[in-house]
Design a protein around this motif. Structure first.
Motif, PDB file in Angstrom:
ATOM      1  N   CYS A   9       0.840  -1.201   0.000  1.00  0.00           N
ATOM      2  CA  CYS A   9       0.000   0.000   0.000  1.00  0.00           C
ATOM      3  C   CYS A   9       0.870   1.245   0.000  1.00  0.00           C
ATOM      4  O   CYS A   9       1.861   1.310   0.714  1.00  0.00           O
ATOM      5  CB  CYS A   9      -0.907   0.021   1.225  1.00  0.00           C
ATOM      6  SG  CYS A   9      -2.029  -1.375   1.311  1.00  0.00           S
ATOM      7  N   PRO A  50      -6.488   0.041  -6.974  1.00  0.00           N
ATOM      8  CA  PRO A  50      -5.710  -1.198  -6.989  1.00  0.00           C
ATOM      9  C   PRO A  50      -4.958  -1.352  -8.308  1.00  0.00           C
ATOM     10  O   PRO A  50      -5.517  -1.171  -9.383  1.00  0.00           O
ATOM     11  CB  PRO A  50      -6.784  -2.282  -6.845  1.00  0.00           C
ATOM     12  CG  PRO A  50      -8.003  -1.684  -7.479  1.00  0.00           C
ATOM     13  CD  PRO A  50      -7.905  -0.199  -7.258  1.00  0.00           C
ATOM     14  N   TRP A  62      -1.987  -1.139  -3.666  1.00  0.00           N
ATOM     15  CA  TRP A  62      -3.083  -0.197  -3.441  1.00  0.00           C
ATOM     16  C   TRP A  62      -2.500   1.198  -3.293  1.00  0.00           C
ATOM     17  O   TRP A  62      -1.556   1.406  -2.517  1.00  0.00           O
ATOM     18  CB  TRP A  62      -3.844  -0.539  -2.171  1.00  0.00           C
ATOM     19  CG  TRP A  62      -4.685  -1.752  -2.294  1.00  0.00           C
ATOM     20  CD1 TRP A  62      -4.342  -3.038  -1.984  1.00  0.00           C
ATOM     21  CD2 TRP A  62      -6.032  -1.807  -2.772  1.00  0.00           C
ATOM     22  NE1 TRP A  62      -5.388  -3.886  -2.245  1.00  0.00           N
ATOM     23  CE2 TRP A  62      -6.441  -3.154  -2.727  1.00  0.00           C
ATOM     24  CE3 TRP A  62      -6.932  -0.849  -3.239  1.00  0.00           C
ATOM     25  CZ2 TRP A  62      -7.702  -3.568  -3.119  1.00  0.00           C
ATOM     26  CZ3 TRP A  62      -8.198  -1.263  -3.632  1.00  0.00           C
ATOM     27  CH2 TRP A  62      -8.574  -2.603  -3.572  1.00  0.00           C
TER      28      TRP A  62
END
Length: 121
Positions: A9, A50, A62
């Motif tokens: 992320c 995503p 992400w």
């Protein structure tokens, strides 16, 4: 086993633009383009983006929208095999060149997230 790796992320102020940058830099695509929802729905622009490796080799990434600016050095970062000069041409910034102490270049993406670039093997 208490845990297993799932996704990477990244936080970003402009998550849409940073998602596009990483797609170009790493050859990833937006998951909703690569794997559109079966019901034909469209992901709202304010939601996290995503990104997937279309070859299926890399992890899901992400890119998450956040309000705060990056303030300190990343404690976790990407290591990539790549061409430093090409990444700089795409808008990355040089943090540190390979030298006698380290065998890789350290760059930052357009929002300042550091990543290490190793020469392709």
């Amino acid at each position: 086993m208490p845990a297993r790796f799932k996704d990477l992320c990244l936080d970003a102020n402009d998550h849409q633009a940073l998602a596009d940058w990483w797609c170009v830099a790493m050859g990833y695509v937006r998951k909703d383009v690569h794997e559109p929802p079966r019901d034909g729905s469209v992901r709202p622009a304010e939601w996290p983006v995503p990104l997937v490796d279309p070859a299926g080799r890399g992890p899901l990434i992400w890119v998450n929208p956040v309000a705060e600016k990056k303030a300190v050095k990343n404690r976790v970062h990407f290591d990539v095999d790549g061409d430093t000069e090409e990444l700089l041409g795409l808008g990355a910034t040089l943090v540190r060149r390979k030298d006698d102490e380290i065998g890789w270049d350290i760059l930052a993406d357009p929002e300042g997230n550091e990543f290490c670039v190793f020469a392709p093997r």
